[in-house]
Design a protein around this motif. Structure first.
Motif, PDB file in Angstrom:
ATOM      1  N   VAL A 378       0.832  -1.200   0.000  1.00  0.00           N
ATOM      2  CA  VAL A 378       0.000   0.000   0.000  1.00  0.00           C
ATOM      3  C   VAL A 378       0.870   1.253   0.000  1.00  0.00           C
ATOM      4  O   VAL A 378       0.600   2.210  -0.738  1.00  0.00           O
ATOM      5  CB  VAL A 378      -0.954  -0.007   1.211  1.00  0.00           C
ATOM      6  CG1 VAL A 378      -1.721   1.313   1.304  1.00  0.00           C
ATOM      7  CG2 VAL A 378      -1.939  -1.171   1.106  1.00  0.00           C
ATOM      8  N   GLU A 379       1.915   1.256   0.813  1.00  0.00           N
ATOM      9  CA  GLU A 379       2.842   2.387   0.827  1.00  0.00           C
ATOM     10  C   GLU A 379       3.509   2.559  -0.535  1.00  0.00           C
ATOM     11  O   GLU A 379       3.716   3.690  -1.004  1.00  0.00           O
ATOM     12  CB  GLU A 379       3.900   2.199   1.908  1.00  0.00           C
ATOM     13  CG  GLU A 379       3.388   2.362   3.336  1.00  0.00           C
ATOM     14  CD  GLU A 379       2.713   1.111   3.889  1.00  0.00           C
ATOM     15  OE1 GLU A 379       2.364   1.118   5.083  1.00  0.00           O
ATOM     16  OE2 GLU A 379       2.537   0.127   3.139  1.00  0.00           O
ATOM     17  N   ASP A 382       0.979   4.101  -2.824  1.00  0.00           N
ATOM     18  CA  ASP A 382       0.854   5.529  -2.504  1.00  0.00           C
ATOM     19  C   ASP A 382       1.956   6.332  -3.197  1.00  0.00           C
ATOM     20  O   ASP A 382       1.701   7.379  -3.815  1.00  0.00           O
ATOM     21  CB  ASP A 382       0.938   5.752  -0.993  1.00  0.00           C
ATOM     22  CG  ASP A 382      -0.290   5.266  -0.248  1.00  0.00           C
ATOM     23  OD1 ASP A 382      -1.336   5.059  -0.894  1.00  0.00           O
ATOM     24  OD2 ASP A 382      -0.204   5.085   0.989  1.00  0.00           O
ATOM     25  N   GLU A 383       3.179   5.826  -3.095  1.00  0.00           N
ATOM     26  CA  GLU A 383       4.303   6.575  -3.652  1.00  0.00           C
ATOM     27  C   GLU A 383       4.289   6.557  -5.179  1.00  0.00           C
ATOM     28  O   GLU A 383       4.623   7.556  -5.831  1.00  0.00           O
ATOM     29  CB  GLU A 383       5.626   6.024  -3.123  1.00  0.00           C
ATOM     30  CG  GLU A 383       6.810   6.924  -3.439  1.00  0.00           C
ATOM     31  CD  GLU A 383       8.035   6.597  -2.621  1.00  0.00           C
ATOM     32  OE1 GLU A 383       8.579   7.507  -1.969  1.00  0.00           O
ATOM     33  OE2 GLU A 383       8.451   5.419  -2.632  1.00  0.00           O
ATOM     34  N   GLN A 386       1.857   9.158  -6.166  1.00  0.00           N
ATOM     35  CA  GLN A 386       2.392  10.511  -5.925  1.00  0.00           C
ATOM     36  C   GLN A 386       3.405  10.904  -6.993  1.00  0.00           C
ATOM     37  O   GLN A 386       3.381  12.033  -7.514  1.00  0.00           O
ATOM     38  CB  GLN A 386       3.027  10.565  -4.535  1.00  0.00           C
ATOM     39  CG  GLN A 386       2.039  10.475  -3.385  1.00  0.00           C
ATOM     40  CD  GLN A 386       2.718  10.218  -2.055  1.00  0.00           C
ATOM     41  OE1 GLN A 386       3.954  10.242  -1.951  1.00  0.00           O
ATOM     42  NE2 GLN A 386       1.921   9.958  -1.024  1.00  0.00           N
ATOM     43  N   ARG A 399      -6.435   3.051  -8.572  1.00  0.00           N
ATOM     44  CA  ARG A 399      -6.065   2.298  -7.372  1.00  0.00           C
ATOM     45  C   ARG A 399      -7.281   1.628  -6.760  1.00  0.00           C
ATOM     46  O   ARG A 399      -8.349   2.236  -6.641  1.00  0.00           O
ATOM     47  CB  ARG A 399      -5.415   3.233  -6.361  1.00  0.00           C
ATOM     48  CG  ARG A 399      -4.174   3.926  -6.886  1.00  0.00           C
ATOM     49  CD  ARG A 399      -3.732   5.051  -5.983  1.00  0.00           C
ATOM     50  NE  ARG A 399      -3.285   4.548  -4.690  1.00  0.00           N
ATOM     51  CZ  ARG A 399      -2.990   5.337  -3.648  1.00  0.00           C
ATOM     52  NH1 ARG A 399      -3.104   6.643  -3.747  1.00  0.00           N
ATOM     53  NH2 ARG A 399      -2.590   4.801  -2.519  1.00  0.00           N
ATOM     54  N   HIS A 401      -7.973  -0.263  -3.185  1.00  0.00           N
ATOM     55  CA  HIS A 401      -7.481  -0.630  -1.858  1.00  0.00           C
ATOM     56  C   HIS A 401      -8.619  -1.254  -1.065  1.00  0.00           C
ATOM     57  O   HIS A 401      -9.706  -0.664  -0.976  1.00  0.00           O
ATOM     58  CB  HIS A 401      -6.941   0.596  -1.120  1.00  0.00           C
ATOM     59  CG  HIS A 401      -5.628   1.082  -1.643  1.00  0.00           C
ATOM     60  ND1 HIS A 401      -4.985   2.193  -1.149  1.00  0.00           N
ATOM     61  CD2 HIS A 401      -4.814   0.603  -2.616  1.00  0.00           C
ATOM     62  CE1 HIS A 401      -3.850   2.376  -1.789  1.00  0.00           C
ATOM     63  NE2 HIS A 401      -3.730   1.424  -2.697  1.00  0.00           N
TER      64      HIS A 401
END
Length: 471
Positions: A378-379, A382-383, A386, A399, A401
């Motif tokens: 998940v991290e 996220d990146e 971004q 995405r 989730h």
């Protein structure tokens, strides 16, 4: 290319009905589990009838399970039993009470107990677990997609939680679940140093193509590709190392480029409509190919439990070495299960290990579970989002989730595996890895994500309606 198979089946969808006097076919290997010396205590003139429709279906199709001719208000247990290819038994069951008509409809009535509760039309499949006394850490996977998965669905008198082998069912039905639809071609690939299996949908073609890559467990896994071909996509299940043999594989980037080229050059594939589908380690390769290759130009990518981690200048063995370079950060829970998430969080802090995802120019679908205990996917997602947004490419990223969902997001109605045995890619250790997730929400995520994955692929790879294969 060698060894082309064509697969054809009888496509009848008649209800499969068996009453208590019927015998279960010996081919299912489950006769002993259903034969007992004791008769049911439920007595009535007309025996109960159990119907399952369709009796033969693809694994992503829903079933309708109906029990009729019960006395009104009768408590019964619906039970499913499956013997896997490695000869382990799996089961699920739900508790029901018949309505005023003497009917139980699994799609409409609530289970009041068992391995699942509530109105769950597919609970008899997604809540399956090894029968009591089985080895720990088992995982149910179909290895031979040219044969069906067989399930015995049975109804028992009363609310039963154990001892199904000592009970006589009121009625039973045998069903077939297939990953490979009629007319799908299975082609063994051994060329350009690449090995795997290409599945071609039924019909004249040509079709959009997919390069399909699984994760760090290794081996040749065909079931997702054969199901994708059943839904209209020519899919190449790539074998890129055998279980426990990554050290000897020494695979370079060119291996994956060659695999993509094999899909692209096949006469039944539309050369400019090819995507990549990866899970776990396969998703790392998916992101890396899309960002760094001058040969591979995917039209879209699906990444399940994704990561944008790839140490520069490393072959696949080197990537795995870096992934596991901080074993002191592996967390071991109270059950002795190994969670790699914390180790991964530490490793991905190194900026030089990050793939330059801003180079990606195709739509990406990132599918992640918020309870992934194997990797900080998940991290990573996220990146990725971004970085892509900062590069003016945020519209390329979609995405998904899912809460209480783990690392292993499989095709729908597959059992949930929170922790399973795992042979590390270098073959030096066997552990039980903690993947994460809770059974009901993880199963919901598998169903929802599969529908959205097919829609995503349809939108980006097809300019016409995807052929609808049925059994």
């Amino acid at each position: 290319m060698i060894g082309t198979d064509s697969h054809f089946l009888n496509t009848s969808q008649n209800h499969h009905q068996v009453n208590v006097c019927s015998t279960v076919p010996a081919a299912c290997g489950q006769r002993d589990a259903l034969q007992t010396p004791r008769l049911s205590t439920m007595s009535q003139t007309v025996p109960p009838v159990l119907s399952v429709h369709p009796s033969r279906s693809l694994v992503d199709e829903k079933l309708k399970v109906l029990v009729e001719n019960l006395p009104p208000g009768s408590p019964v247990t619906l039970h499913s039993l499956h013997r896997s290819e490695d000869e382990h038994y799996w089961e699920a069951y739900g508790h029901y009470v018949s309505d005023h008509r003497g009917i139980v409809s699994v799609a409409e009535d609530s289970s009041v107990g068992g391995t699942y509760t509530g109105i769950e039309s597919m609970g008899l499949l997604w809540s399956m677990r090894p029968v009591p006394g089985s080895r720990k850490g088992l995982r149910l996977r179909k290895m031979n997609v040219r044969s069906p998965m067989l399930f015995n669905i049975s109804v028992y008198n009363g609310l039963i939680t154990e001892g199904f082998r000592e009970q006589t069912p009121l009625a039973s039905a045998l069903i077939e679940r297939w990953y490979m639809a009629p007319g799908v071609q299975r082609i063994d690939i051994r060329e350009k140093g690449v090995r795997g299996t290409l599945f071609i949908p039924p019909g004249p073609g040509p079709f959009p193509g997919l390069l399909d890559m699984w994760g760090g467990g290794g081996g040749l896994l065909e079931y997702r590709s054969s199901l994708l071909a059943s839904r209209g996509f020519a899919s190449f299940a790539l074998e890129y190392f055998n279980s426990g043999e990554l050290e000897s594989a020494e695979l370079e980037f060119s291996y994956f480029e060659n695999a993509f080229s094999i899909v692209k050059d096949h006469p039944q594939v539309i050369p400019d409509k090819i995507g990549i589908f990866g899970l776990s380690l396969g998703s790392i390769m998916t992101v890396y190919l899309a960002a760094e290759s001058t040969i591979v130009k995917p039209l879209c990518c699906v990444c399940v439990s994704a990561s944008h981690f790839y140490p520069p200048g490393k072959n696949l063995h080197g990537v795995y070495e870096v992934m596991t370079m901080k074993p002191h950060m592996i967390r071991v829970d109270e059950n002795g299960h190994h969670a790699w998430r914390d180790m991964g969080l530490e490793i991905i802090k190194e900026p030089s290990y990050r793939i330059n995802v801003e180079k990606i120019n195709c739509p990406m679908l990132l599918v992640n579970g918020l309870d992934d205990q194997n990797w900080p996917s998940v991290e990573c997602a996220d990146e990725i989002a971004q970085i892509m947004s900062a590069a003016g490419k945020g519209d390329l990223v979609t995405r998904l989730h899912y809460p209480d969902t783990g690392h292993l997001i499989e095709p729908p109605f597959s059992p949930h595996f929170r922790a399973t045995k795992f042979k590390t890619a270098t073959g030096k250790q066997k552990v039980i890895l903690l993947w994460g997730g809770q059974t009901k929400p993880h199963s919901d995520a598998q169903e929802d994500s599969w529908r959205k994955i097919l829609s995503f692929l349809q939108h980006h790879l097809y300019s016409r309606e995807t052929p609808k294969a049925r059994m």
